[in-house]
Enzyme design. Structure first.
Site, PDB file in Angstrom:
ATOM      1  N   GLY A  65     -32.052  86.703  72.004  1.00 22.58           N
ATOM      2  CA  GLY A  65     -31.423  87.457  70.917  1.00 22.58           C
ATOM      3  C   GLY A  65     -30.466  88.532  71.367  1.00 22.58           C
ATOM      4  N   ILE A  81     -24.170  72.374  72.624  1.00 20.93           N
ATOM      5  CA  ILE A  81     -22.966  71.880  71.960  1.00 20.93           C
ATOM      6  C   ILE A  81     -23.110  71.956  70.447  1.00 20.93           C
ATOM      7  CG2 ILE A  81     -21.596  69.783  71.521  1.00 20.93           C
ATOM      8  CD1 ILE A  81     -22.084  69.094  74.516  1.00 20.93           C
ATOM      9  N   ASN A  82     -24.290  71.612  69.949  1.00 24.04           N
ATOM     10  CA  ASN A  82     -24.512  71.697  68.501  1.00 24.04           C
ATOM     11  C   ASN A  82     -24.365  73.125  67.994  1.00 24.04           C
ATOM     12  OD1 ASN A  82     -24.907  68.966  68.058  1.00 24.04           O
ATOM     13  ND2 ASN A  82     -27.118  69.067  68.468  1.00 24.04           N
ATOM     14  N   GLY A 113      39.747  66.973  64.969  1.00 23.45           N
ATOM     15  CA  GLY A 113      38.829  67.843  65.697  1.00 23.45           C
ATOM     16  C   GLY A 113      37.540  68.193  64.979  1.00 23.45           C
ATOM     17  N   GLN A 132     -18.463  70.885  79.160  1.00 23.88           N
ATOM     18  CA  GLN A 132     -19.865  71.298  79.131  1.00 23.88           C
ATOM     19  C   GLN A 132     -20.507  70.997  80.488  1.00 23.88           C
ATOM     20  OE1 GLN A 132     -21.435  72.820  76.444  1.00 23.88           O
ATOM     21  NE2 GLN A 132     -23.118  73.166  77.866  1.00 23.88           N
ATOM     22  N   LYS A 155     -22.408  75.365  69.281  1.00 22.56           N
ATOM     23  CA  LYS A 155     -20.970  75.670  69.300  1.00 22.56           C
ATOM     24  C   LYS A 155     -20.261  74.998  68.131  1.00 22.56           C
ATOM     25  CE  LYS A 155     -21.257  76.145  74.303  1.00 22.56           C
ATOM     26  NZ  LYS A 155     -21.127  75.488  75.618  1.00 22.56           N
ATOM     27  N   ASP A 181     -13.245  78.859  78.443  1.00 24.52           N
ATOM     28  CA  ASP A 181     -14.437  79.227  79.219  1.00 24.52           C
ATOM     29  C   ASP A 181     -14.077  80.156  80.373  1.00 24.52           C
ATOM     30  OD1 ASP A 181     -16.907  78.537  78.326  1.00 24.52           O
ATOM     31  OD2 ASP A 181     -16.986  76.583  79.304  1.00 24.52           O
ATOM     32  N   SER A 217      34.525  66.848  65.561  1.00 24.94           N
ATOM     33  CA  SER A 217      33.453  66.965  66.572  1.00 24.94           C
ATOM     34  C   SER A 217      33.597  68.264  67.348  1.00 24.94           C
ATOM     35  CB  SER A 217      33.502  65.776  67.537  1.00 24.94           C
ATOM     36  OG  SER A 217      33.281  64.561  66.860  1.00 24.94           O
ATOM     37  N   GLY A 261      43.067  62.109  65.003  1.00 22.38           N
ATOM     38  CA  GLY A 261      41.871  62.887  64.680  1.00 22.38           C
ATOM     39  C   GLY A 261      42.199  64.371  64.654  1.00 22.38           C
TER      40      GLY A 261
END
Length: 935
Positions: free
Chosen positions: A273, A53-54, A385, A100, A56, A125, A387, A383
């Site tokens: 490696g 984890i470290n 109109g 993990q 990553k 993963d 709206s 009214g």
């Protein structure tokens, strides 16, 4: 034959990291504030897991990925792990997410269940069954590949050897390496054989391989002499064998006998490696790829939206029939289409949802779209109109011109819905749907306001009662009680002490004088401005007497009920720019004055926190849709006379981010331009910081005939013939009101587009005359609209005019500086917007000017409360009257909302029911449960 060339995972992974680092830089430049996010979930505390984890976390930091390590104890149960996974799945900041392995728990946990719980789109993963299935089918562009096989393929590519047509052998069949490696090679067009420890002809199969990948987990199992000359050898094994020359007594070897194999192979990976460093690099690459996919999918302003096709009928059916004939999209689909994430949505059934305010933080660096306000000329009582025009315009821009667009409208009160007005969802083929949901409870915001408002009212009278019936010490003992022998001030009490200039936090340290100041609000009942509210039209609650029970010990006073949407809490909701701002505004609300003339606030009553709790859900905008499937925010519905008459700032801000820089947000201002639009500019835009691009001014031939001297227009009464027959003279004379409202919009420096809302009784000559007058009066453009009967198609000309106007210069400015005196601000509005010669303050108004100036409220904006049926104070004065003196009979303060509202004439904040209310026509189908006859 020359020894094999070494495939160094350290070198290649370094190149990969450099490339990813550059990609992350480019990503953050394009999307400021954005960072790819990786979450690593660990159960337990294994040393080897901690080491991996470290590695990553270090790689993520180097590349620029925001990595988060979540560590659960080894006592975690399967349910604990699944709960954590669900949270990470929903987190939009997490793009890659790994569990993990192995899981170090002393409780039984099904590993496969855990890996399959990770959302496939975040499973970097590549261990979930969905990703494995996609890989086995060859969907390489739509899945995540396990990191080790992915790293192996990257190393093979480094050789420059074409994989296609080659014979590949994979030794090992694990879900993590062997099986996915087989699929990966196969879909890269190699001929693949999978072997394992039980393969009887292993050496023979190895000898046929052009490409050999070994992941058997057995030290040096593959011998050099087995290998085909010139083969590529990828060794995934990590094994420990005894070695007395090492300090540890052991050394690391692979699954291949390296020294002999390198003499036969053309390329080979060393151990360590080789493949190892590639695994971490590929995890980082998958995380960056996931972030890129996220941006592609949820990129603000990039919508893939499905519009609804209207089936138009003539004659146009009733609004409820049209609404019911439409099948709305599931609201979570609408949310997804406009770029909202699943965790930003709270569903209220299938057709409405609340939107979390967190979306503003996620999109904070995105540019805003174009901001359009719809207003109107001075209307008839029927009214004109606005709206309908708002909805028609967004349907035209979205469903017909295919540009991102949002409508932001007010939530209607149930009072007028069941009273005389009916619904407010638009009309004809331009509606917010389902209209019965829109017009009734929606998500309960107005009920929350009712509860919050009445809590304040109850607190006022209770406090007066308790102060009248108790000594200072008795009040203090109850306000700051001893709990287990300890007294402690609450946070809101500390604020009151600070307001009084008492800088003490120990309840035992107050003097008698300080106790008296602290416990006595000393409210003057005659100054109480806070009323109880109800979301129903009930004229008999306009004046009531409270406190008549014997338990109130003779404390009675005259009070009243207002309709809920007139509450200052509604105005606060509409103007707040977040939960914290709303809470602070609640605290500043002035409910009365003390007998010494000092303002008494909700904070003084100790009720601010409770109000915020009651309103914590109401502050989130409500998502709905139009008939044609364009998105709508329905949020807040303040009165347009004693308040500012506009939907919420928060809805507008979220919508402007979602549509992107080329999109449009269309909002509506209540009443005519002299009221709703003026307040939109001088109050709403002042507090929001938003700047409009276009004003759409709605006009009708009917209203212009009224302003030209036509007979009175009355709701529920057939129109006189002057309105149903052509009369160009009346229209031309009435255009004085249109001209004045165009001038009013231009006062603020914003281009004006006039929308002439056509009715079936209008003639072509009348409509053309209005268009001509509007253009001559300075409108950017003026167009005829038929959206009520045709939906978005009937507003296409309007939509194109708005598009053009949005590109024109907009030199927005406020009408006045808030630092001017109260009287000067009122006079500016009266003279420049209404056309008045001057103003006259009646005695009560003069007293309020002095009081509010003394109390420190003189620099608030002005919210004029006057009739919407005339530019003047007299509803009978039509057209564009001038030379009149505007009488100001009183001035009141909505300090929390942030304005003073002068009262011009008389008006009721509690409407009454007419002789035949709308509810006569409303019923419920007892079988289907559907609403019938509504609106």
């Amino acid at each position: 034959m020359a020894p094999a060339e070494i495939l160094s995972g350290k070198v290649v992974s370094g190149q990969v990291r450099d490339r990813l680092k550059q990609q992350v830089v480019e990503m953050t430049e394009k999307f400021p504030g954005f960072k790819p996010g990786l979450a690593i979930l660990q159960v337990g505390n294994r040393d080897d897991s901690n080491l991996y984890i470290n590695m990553k976390l270090k790689a993520a930091a180097e590349i620029g990925i925001s990595a988060n390590h979540i560590k659960l104890p080894n006592t975690a149960t399967e349910a604990d792990v699944l709960k954590c996974i669900a949270s990470l799945n929903a987190d939009p900041a997490v793009h890659g997410f790994i569990v993990q392995l192995p899981l170090d728990s002393n409780k039984p946990i099904n590993t496969e269940k855990i890996t399959n719980a990770v959302a496939p789109e975040k499973d970097v993963d590549g261990l979930s069954s969905i990703n494995a299935g996609k890989l086995s089918r060859g969907d390489l562009g739509d899945c995540f590949i396990p990191c080790t096989p992915k790293g192996c393929m990257e190393l093979i590519r480094q050789t420059g050897v074409q994989v296609a047509g080659k014979r590949a052998v994979v030794i090992g069949r694990s879900k993590i390496v062997g099986a996915p490696m087989h699929d990966l090679l196969l879909w890269n067009n190699a001929t693949v054989t999978t072997c394992h420890s039980k393969t009887s002809t292993l050496a023979e199969e190895v000898g046929k391989a052009d490409i050999l990948v070994v992941a058997a987990g057995r030290a040096e199992m593959v011998k050099g002499e087995w290998i085909k000359p010139g083969a590529i050898v990828i060794d995934c094994g990590i094994n420990h064998v005894p070695d007395s020359t090492k300090a540890s007594g052991k050394r690391v070897v692979g699954d291949v006998a390296y020294n002999s194999a390198k003499e036969k192979a053309s390329f080979i990976t060393p151990v360590p490696g080789g493949v190892g460093p590639m695994t971490v690099a590929m995890l980082m690459q998958s995380t960056v790829e996931s972030a890129q996919r996220f941006l592609e999918k949820f990129q603000p302003g990039k919508w893939t939206i499905q519009y609804n096709q209207l089936t138009l009928k003539m004659p146009v059916p009733s609004d409820i029939e049209i609404s019911k004939s439409c099948m709305p999209k599931p609201i979570d689909q609408v949310a997804k289409e406009v770029g909202l994430l699943p965790d930003e949505l709270e569903l209220y059934g299938q057709t409405k949802a609340k939107v979390q305010l967190s979306v503003l933080k996620r999109l904070q660096n995105q540019p805003d779209g174009k901001y359009v306000v719809v207003t109107g000329i001075t209307p008839t009582p029927l009214g004109e109109g606005k709206s309908t025009t708002t909805v028609g315009l967004v349907q035209a821009i979205g469903a017909h011109l295919h540009q991102n667009v949002f409508a932001c409208v007010r939530q209607p009160s149930q009072g007028p819905t069941f009273g005389i007005k009916g619904g407010a969802a638009g009309g004809g083929y331009c509606q917010v749907v389902p209209m019965e949901e829109f017009n009734l409870h929606l998500t309960g915001d107005i009920h929350a306001i009712t509860a919050a408002n009445n809590l304040v009212a109850a607190a006022i009278d209770a406090r007066i009662f308790h102060e009248l019936t108790q000594s200072d010490q008795a009040l203090y003992n109850r306000l700051v009680p001893s709990v287990n022998g300890v007294r402690k001030f609450s946070d809101i009490q500390i604020r009151r002490l600070q307001k009084l200039g008492i800088n003490k936090t120990d309840p035992m340290a107050l003097t008698k004088e300080e106790v008296n100041a602290f416990v006595r609000l000393d409210i003057d009942p005659g100054t109480i401005t806070w009323q109880r509210v109800l979301d129903t039209n009930d004229r008999f609650l306009r004046k009531i007497t409270i406190g008549q029970s014997a338990t109130e010990k003779g404390f009675t006073r005259t009070a009243q009920f207002d309709i809920t949407v007139s509450s200052e809490i509604m105005a606060v909701l509409a103007l707040a720019d977040g939960l914290d701002d709303m809470r602070k505004r609640f605290g500043r609300m002035v409910v009365a004055s003390s007998k010494k003339g000092q303002p008494v606030t909700a904070d003084d009553l100790g009720v601010t926190g409770a109000l915020a709790v009651l309103m914590k859900d109401a502050v989130k905008p409500n998502l709905m849709q139009t008939l044609e499937g364009t998105p709508v925010f329905v949020h807040a519905g303040p009165f347009a006379n004693i308040a500012h008459g506009n939907s919420s700032v928060l809805a507008d801000k979220i919508a402007l981010k979602l549509v992107g820089k080329d999109g449009f947000v269309v909002t509506e201002a209540g009443f005519g331009a002299d009221i709703g639009m003026e307040k939109f500019f001088n109050i709403k835009c002042r507090y929001s910081g938003l700047r409009p691009h276009v004003v759409v001014l709605v006009a009708t031939v009917r209203a212009l005939k009224m302003h030209g001297g036509g007979p009175a227009v009355t709701a529920g009464v057939p129109l006189p013939k002057e309105y149903t027959e052509e009369n160009l003279q009346l229209v031309a004379k009435g255009c004085s009101n249109l001209n004045k409202q165009i001038q009013n919009a231009r006062l603020f420096g914003v281009p004006v587009v006039v929308a002439v809302n056509a009715f079936k009784t209008d003639t072509k000559a009348e409509l053309a005359l209005v268009v001509q007058h509007a253009k001559e009066a300075g409108a950017f453009d003026a167009v005829e609209c038929t959206h009520w009967a045709e939906g978005g198609k009937g507003a296409l000309a309007l939509a194109r005019a708005v598009q053009r106007a949005s590109q024109a210069p907009s030199n927005f400015r406020f009408l006045y500086n808030v630092e001017l005196s109260i009287v000067d601000k009122i006079r500016l509005i009266a003279q420049q917007v209404y056309g008045a010669r001057d103003i006259e303050l009646l005695p009560e108004a003069q007293e309020k000017v002095a009081l509010y100036t003394k109390q420190g409220f003189g620099n608030l904006p002005i919210c004029m409360a006057k009739t919407h049926l005339s530019l003047s104070h007299d509803p009978e004065q039509k057209g564009a009257p001038t030379g009149f003196v505007l009488p100001i009979r009183d001035i009141r303060a909505s300090v929390g909302a942030g304005f003073l509202y002068p009262l011009v004439g008389t008006m009721s904040t509690m409407p009454g029911l007419p002789t035949r209310p709308c509810f006569y026509d409303i019923d419920l189908d007892p079988v289907s449960g559907e609403v019938n006859g509504l609106f």
